[in-house]
Write an enzyme that holds these catalytic residues in place. Structure first.
Site, PDB file in Angstrom:
ATOM      1  N   ASP A   1      -4.900 -11.179 -21.534  1.00 15.68           N
ATOM      2  CA  ASP A   1      -5.076 -11.585 -20.157  1.00 15.68           C
ATOM      3  C   ASP A   1      -6.158 -10.680 -19.555  1.00 15.68           C
ATOM      4  OD1 ASP A   1      -4.499 -12.750 -17.630  1.00 15.68           O
ATOM      5  OD2 ASP A   1      -3.329 -10.955 -17.141  1.00 15.68           O
TER       6      ASP A   1
ATOM      7  N   ASP B   1      -6.840  -9.894 -15.624  1.00 10.38           N
ATOM      8  CA  ASP B   1      -6.460  -9.043 -14.478  1.00 10.38           C
ATOM      9  C   ASP B   1      -5.146  -8.300 -14.731  1.00 10.38           C
ATOM     10  OD1 ASP B   1      -8.676  -9.947 -12.786  1.00 10.38           O
ATOM     11  OD2 ASP B   1      -7.641 -11.880 -12.858  1.00 10.38           O
TER      12      ASP B   1
ATOM     13  N   CYS C   1      -4.748 -26.391 -19.119  1.00  9.75           N
ATOM     14  CA  CYS C   1      -5.233 -25.056 -19.494  1.00  9.75           C
ATOM     15  C   CYS C   1      -4.569 -23.916 -18.729  1.00  9.75           C
ATOM     16  CB  CYS C   1      -6.760 -24.977 -19.394  1.00  9.75           C
ATOM     17  SG  CYS C   1      -7.554 -25.634 -17.935  1.00  9.75           S
TER      18      CYS C   1
ATOM     19  N   LYS D   1      -2.296 -21.191 -17.742  1.00 13.59           N
ATOM     20  CA  LYS D   1      -1.117 -20.575 -18.357  1.00 13.59           C
ATOM     21  C   LYS D   1       0.065 -20.755 -17.414  1.00 13.59           C
ATOM     22  CE  LYS D   1      -3.392 -16.670 -18.641  1.00 13.59           C
ATOM     23  NZ  LYS D   1      -3.773 -15.263 -18.781  1.00 13.59           N
TER      24      LYS D   1
END
Ligand SMILES: [Mg+2]
Ligand SMILES: [Zn+2]
Length: 411
Positions: free
Chosen positions: A247, A249, A349, A351
């Site tokens: 991931d 951020d 798309c 998550k």
């Protein structure tokens, strides 16, 4: 191109031309010829100069390798393009161009298919590397069309995408008309840059496969080690790849509420070391991130691109690189006055949906059940599960060395 005079590796070889330097028992040029042959290339022209007779003596007419080899002798070195200009009568269909001091293992057919699909005039093999700041960089648009070349030396303030010209090309014979006759010229600075101005279509073919020059003793040693560990074969897109997905951020850069200001990007401690570890391993480093800032209209796609360039620059200046960044610009819930309606959709798309993992897997031949996800939100973990990854790990948001510790536990 096997005519260059070896200068930097001269500590290794004094009277052997660079392309004949043996790497783990086999000369670099022979490795290239074997690779080309593997993909059905039958005809090779070797441009020779300095110590060229030794190359001729070694390869002869190619019959020992069951291919046809001919030679072009350069008595006066004409630079990286000049020799090609003198071959214009022989080169009448699209051809591959290799420089004889580069160690590589890549799926040539895949690059040829790409070149044809794009109807490209010149296709350049590009990749991120661990020293972008002292490499010639390439700028592209979203369709991988090359828009400009950034030649070294670079200004300290440069914000760049880590895309380096690896020195492997597919060129149309049309390009040869740009090469001046019997005059020294450089392929990139004299020919390719001009060809963009003249409206030729140049494409960047990005691949994580192993392509390295062995131009310094340190790089040479590294290449030998990588070959002995079979890293080149592992990384070829002929074979299924593995990735560590991350991931963005809270994992790579400090999570600030919906980052959309380029000046607010800061790497979390330990991230550079973590990504360097991945880069040295047989895993690809891939970022998978939800960016609803686009749907919310907090920033444009161009601004998000710049944020990702900044991220690549911060990493690249310290020797770390990401192979690809996948982002979801969507968000399902409408109702904000400033929002961009076209991105306010329920997509495949965002998550925890697995769409970005599937895209990466398709693009890079990644085996998801041998790959990992590291995220700081349950959504990341669920996405990893939905994609069928081997395992997904939850780390604490903005936590120093959390990514590093997790990567160490995997590799
Ligand atoms: Mg996060
Ligand atoms: Zn989406």
């Amino acid at each position: 191109m096997a005519g260059g005079k070896g200068t930097r590796v001269s500590e290794i070889s004094v009277d052997i031309p660079k392309p004949l330097i043996k790497v783990e028992g086999i000369p670099v040029l022979e490795r290239q010829i074997l690779l080309a042959k593997k993909y059905g290339i039958r005809e090779i022209i070797i441009c020779i100069g300095y110590l060229g007779q030794k190359i001729k003596d070694y390869f002869g007419d190619g019959s020992d390798w069951d291919i046809m080899i001919s030679y072009h002798q350069e008595d006066v070195p004409l630079g990286s393009a000049g020799a090609l200009g003198n071959l214009r009568n022989q080169l009448n269909e699209d051809f591959l161009l290799f420089y004889g001091d580069i160690i590589m293992e890549f799926n040539i057919q895949r690059m040829i298919d790409y070149h044809k699909r794009e109807n490209s005039d010149s296709t350049l093999l590009v990749h991120p590397n661990d020293h972008p700041f002292d490499s010639d960089l390439i700028e592209t648009n979203h369709e991988n069309h090359i828009t400009s070349f950034l030649l070294k030396p670079h200004n300290d303030a440069l914000i760049y995408k880590n895309l380096v010209n690896a020195g492997v090309y597919i060129l149309s014979p049309k390009m040869l008309s740009l090469i001046p006759e019997n005059q020294k010229s450089d392929l990139v600075s004299d020919i390719l840059i001009r060809s963009i101005e003249e409206g030729f279509h140049l494409f960047a073919y990005n691949t994580p496969e192993y392509i390295k020059d062995m131009g310094t003793p340190i790089r040479f040693t590294q290449v030998c080690e990588d070959i002995s560990q079979k890293k080149l074969t592992f990384m070829s897109l002929d074979s299924p790849q593995k990735a560590i997905f991350m991931d963005r951020d809270g994992v790579i850069n400090e999570e600030v509420d919906l980052l959309h200001d380029i000046n607010k990007i800061e790497l979390i401690d330990g991230v550079v070391e973590a990504i360097k570890l991945i880069n040295k391993s047989n895993f690809m480093a891939i970022v998978i991130t939800n960016q609803p800032v686009i749907a919310r209209n907090l920033c444009s796609l161009e601004e998000l691109d710049d944020i990702h360039k900044k991220l690549e620059t911060l990493l690249g200046n310290q020797g770390a690189f990401i192979n690809a960044i996948y982002f979801c610009p969507h968000h399902p819930d409408g109702g904000f006055p400033e929002e961009r309606k076209e991105y306010k959709i329920k997509c495949e798309c965002r998550k925890p949906a697995p769409g970005m993992f599937f895209s990466a897997s398709n693009e890079w031949n990644i085996k998801l059940d041998e790959s990992y996800m590291i995220g700081d939100h349950q959504r990341d973990i669920n996405a990893g599960k939905n994609a069928g990854l081997k395992e997904s790990f939850l780390i604490e948001t903005n936590s120093k060395n959390a990514l590093l510790d997790q990567v160490k536990s995997i590799i």
